[in-house]
Each structure stands twice: as C-alpha cells, then as structure tokens.
Scaffold this motif. Structure first.
Motif, mmCIF file in Angstrom:
data_model
loop_
_atom_site.group_PDB
_atom_site.id
_atom_site.type_symbol
_atom_site.label_atom_id
_atom_site.label_comp_id
_atom_site.label_asym_id
_atom_site.label_seq_id
_atom_site.Cartn_x
_atom_site.Cartn_y
_atom_site.Cartn_z
ATOM 1 N N ARG A 53 -11.090 -22.568 -12.882
ATOM 2 C CA ARG A 53 -9.707 -22.471 -13.372
ATOM 3 C C ARG A 53 -9.314 -23.736 -14.129
ATOM 4 N NH1 ARG A 53 -4.367 -23.503 -11.532
ATOM 5 N NH2 ARG A 53 -5.117 -24.433 -9.607
ATOM 6 N N ALA A 54 -9.678 -24.883 -13.586
ATOM 7 C CA ALA A 54 -9.371 -26.151 -14.262
ATOM 8 C C ALA A 54 -10.107 -26.241 -15.594
ATOM 9 C CB ALA A 54 -9.750 -27.326 -13.363
ATOM 10 N N GLY A 55 -11.349 -25.793 -15.628
ATOM 11 C CA GLY A 55 -12.108 -25.811 -16.877
ATOM 12 C C GLY A 55 -11.493 -24.930 -17.946
ATOM 13 N N VAL A 56 -11.000 -23.769 -17.544
ATOM 14 C CA VAL A 56 -10.321 -22.875 -18.489
ATOM 15 C C VAL A 56 -9.035 -23.531 -18.975
ATOM 16 C CG1 VAL A 56 -9.097 -20.667 -18.723
ATOM 17 C CG2 VAL A 56 -11.323 -20.753 -17.564
ATOM 18 N N LEU A 57 -8.261 -24.058 -18.051
ATOM 19 C CA LEU A 57 -6.975 -24.668 -18.391
ATOM 20 C C LEU A 57 -7.143 -25.838 -19.358
ATOM 21 C CD1 LEU A 57 -3.957 -24.498 -17.841
ATOM 22 C CD2 LEU A 57 -4.301 -25.942 -15.847
ATOM 23 N N ARG A 58 -8.220 -26.597 -19.182
ATOM 24 C CA ARG A 58 -8.484 -27.737 -20.078
ATOM 25 C C ARG A 58 -9.175 -27.319 -21.368
ATOM 26 N NH1 ARG A 58 -10.372 -30.320 -15.080
ATOM 27 N NH2 ARG A 58 -12.448 -29.834 -15.839
ATOM 28 N N GLY A 59 -9.502 -26.044 -21.517
ATOM 29 C CA GLY A 59 -10.154 -25.556 -22.731
ATOM 30 C C GLY A 59 -11.642 -25.837 -22.775
ATOM 31 N N GLU A 60 -12.236 -26.175 -21.637
ATOM 32 C CA GLU A 60 -13.654 -26.501 -21.578
ATOM 33 C C GLU A 60 -14.529 -25.269 -21.375
ATOM 34 O OE1 GLU A 60 -13.684 -29.244 -18.352
ATOM 35 O OE2 GLU A 60 -12.747 -30.844 -19.523
ATOM 36 N N PHE A 116 -9.621 -15.319 -16.286
ATOM 37 C CA PHE A 116 -9.515 -16.165 -17.473
ATOM 38 C C PHE A 116 -8.086 -16.155 -18.026
ATOM 39 C CE2 PHE A 116 -9.749 -16.976 -22.029
ATOM 40 C CZ PHE A 116 -10.451 -18.169 -22.057
ATOM 41 N N ALA A 117 -7.516 -14.964 -18.174
ATOM 42 C CA ALA A 117 -6.174 -14.856 -18.750
ATOM 43 C C ALA A 117 -5.128 -15.526 -17.861
ATOM 44 C CB ALA A 117 -5.832 -13.387 -18.983
ATOM 45 N N LEU A 118 -5.247 -15.334 -16.554
ATOM 46 C CA LEU A 118 -4.309 -15.998 -15.638
ATOM 47 C C LEU A 118 -4.527 -17.513 -15.626
ATOM 48 C CD1 LEU A 118 -4.396 -13.493 -12.641
ATOM 49 C CD2 LEU A 118 -2.400 -13.991 -14.080
ATOM 50 N N ALA A 119 -5.784 -17.932 -15.632
ATOM 51 C CA ALA A 119 -6.089 -19.369 -15.594
ATOM 52 C C ALA A 119 -5.513 -20.084 -16.814
ATOM 53 C CB ALA A 119 -7.596 -19.590 -15.502
ATOM 54 N N ARG A 120 -5.553 -19.427 -17.965
ATOM 55 C CA ARG A 120 -4.977 -20.040 -19.176
ATOM 56 C C ARG A 120 -3.477 -20.265 -19.024
ATOM 57 N NH1 ARG A 120 -5.288 -19.356 -24.288
ATOM 58 N NH2 ARG A 120 -4.246 -17.338 -24.389
ATOM 59 N N ARG A 121 -2.850 -19.521 -18.133
ATOM 60 C CA ARG A 121 -1.396 -19.630 -17.933
ATOM 61 C C ARG A 121 -1.059 -20.228 -16.569
ATOM 62 N NH1 ARG A 121 -2.971 -15.430 -20.842
ATOM 63 N NH2 ARG A 121 -1.829 -14.944 -22.749
ATOM 64 N N PHE A 169 -14.048 -17.492 -22.322
ATOM 65 C CA PHE A 169 -14.151 -16.248 -21.574
ATOM 66 C C PHE A 169 -15.612 -15.872 -21.362
ATOM 67 C CE2 PHE A 169 -14.531 -11.544 -21.750
ATOM 68 C CZ PHE A 169 -14.170 -11.319 -20.437
ATOM 69 N N ASP A 170 -16.453 -16.084 -22.367
ATOM 70 C CA ASP A 170 -17.878 -15.775 -22.195
ATOM 71 C C ASP A 170 -18.494 -16.585 -21.062
ATOM 72 O OD1 ASP A 170 -18.000 -13.791 -24.131
ATOM 73 O OD2 ASP A 170 -18.477 -15.211 -25.733
ATOM 74 N N ASP A 171 -18.091 -17.841 -20.914
ATOM 75 C CA ASP A 171 -18.580 -18.658 -19.794
ATOM 76 C C ASP A 171 -18.174 -18.038 -18.458
ATOM 77 O OD1 ASP A 171 -19.628 -20.647 -21.539
ATOM 78 O OD2 ASP A 171 -17.677 -21.666 -21.595
ATOM 79 N N ILE A 172 -16.913 -17.654 -18.352
ATOM 80 C CA ILE A 172 -16.407 -17.076 -17.104
ATOM 81 C C ILE A 172 -17.074 -15.726 -16.845
ATOM 82 C CG2 ILE A 172 -14.351 -16.212 -15.911
ATOM 83 C CD1 ILE A 172 -14.511 -19.306 -16.197
#
Length: 125
Positions: A97-104, A54-59, A107-110
């Motif tokens: 990763r795309a879902g995290v990056l787009r804010g969709e 999650f943390a890497l995907a956000r970046r 962390f709870d989802d992941i």
C-alpha cells in the motif's frame, strides 16, 4: 464482480464509529476507487482483488486513518468473493500500500504479486 459500494461504505462507517468517532474519510474516494478498479480489472475476475487494492491504496489519504485496516480487508473480501484466499500477510500488504501511495508500484506490480500469493478456496466444505 466487484464488491458492492454500499457494503464497503457501511464497513467504513462502522470502522469510523469503532475508531472513537474518527470519521475522516471521503465517500467519493470509495466510489472513484470502485470505478478505477473495474477499469483496471477489465473483466478479469482473477484481477479484481488486486485492482481494488491498488485503486483504494492510491486514495489512502482520502480514507484517513481507516485505510490501514480497511484496504487489506476489502482486498481479502474481494478475493474470497472470487473463490480464492490471499496469502499475503498484513505487513506485506501495508508495504505494498505504501509503495502504491508513493508511486513506486504499478497496478501490474500488484497484479503479479497477488497472482503469485493466492490459493483457490475449497468451496465443498
């Protein structure tokens, strides 16, 4: 315990060299990702792979073109270091990763996705 920052950075450097010299990644993003992952996992080892992913995907953008391969690889390595295997295929990880990056995805989802898609490794081999 999360993977060592120096080992992850070395992996990124090696990937950058293998990718025809594309060095377009920000080392501070890796440090920030590890700090965030530690906070997200909150001492729960079974959540560390999800937290790191999650943390890497956000970046992802800060990791440049290396993100597509590096982030799933780091999450898989973290899972193995904790004694389990992720059963999520590369396409699913790319979509997550795309879902995290787009804010969709949160962390709870992941965390829920990773918890449902893992298998304990038999360390007796």
């Amino acid at each position: 315990m999360l993977l060592d920052a120096d080992l992850l950075a070395e992996d990124l450097r090696a990937r950058a060299q293998d990718a025809s010299g594309r060095k377009g990644w920000d080392p501070t993003a890796l440090v920030a990702s590890l700090e965030e992952a530690e906070q997200l996992a909150a001492g729960e080892e079974q959540d560390e792979a999800a937290a790191l992913f999650f943390a890497l995907a956000r970046r992802s953008r800060a990791l440049g073109p290396l993100a597509a391969d590096f982030i799933p690889g780091a999450a898989r390595a973290q899972a193995v270091s904790m004694g389990y295997e992720l059963l999520i295929d590369d396409l699913e990880l790319a979509m997550l990763r795309a879902g995290v990056l787009r804010g969709e995805l949160s962390f709870d989802d992941i965390r829920r996705w990773f918890a449902a898609e893992r298998r304990t490794l038999d360390r007796r081999r």
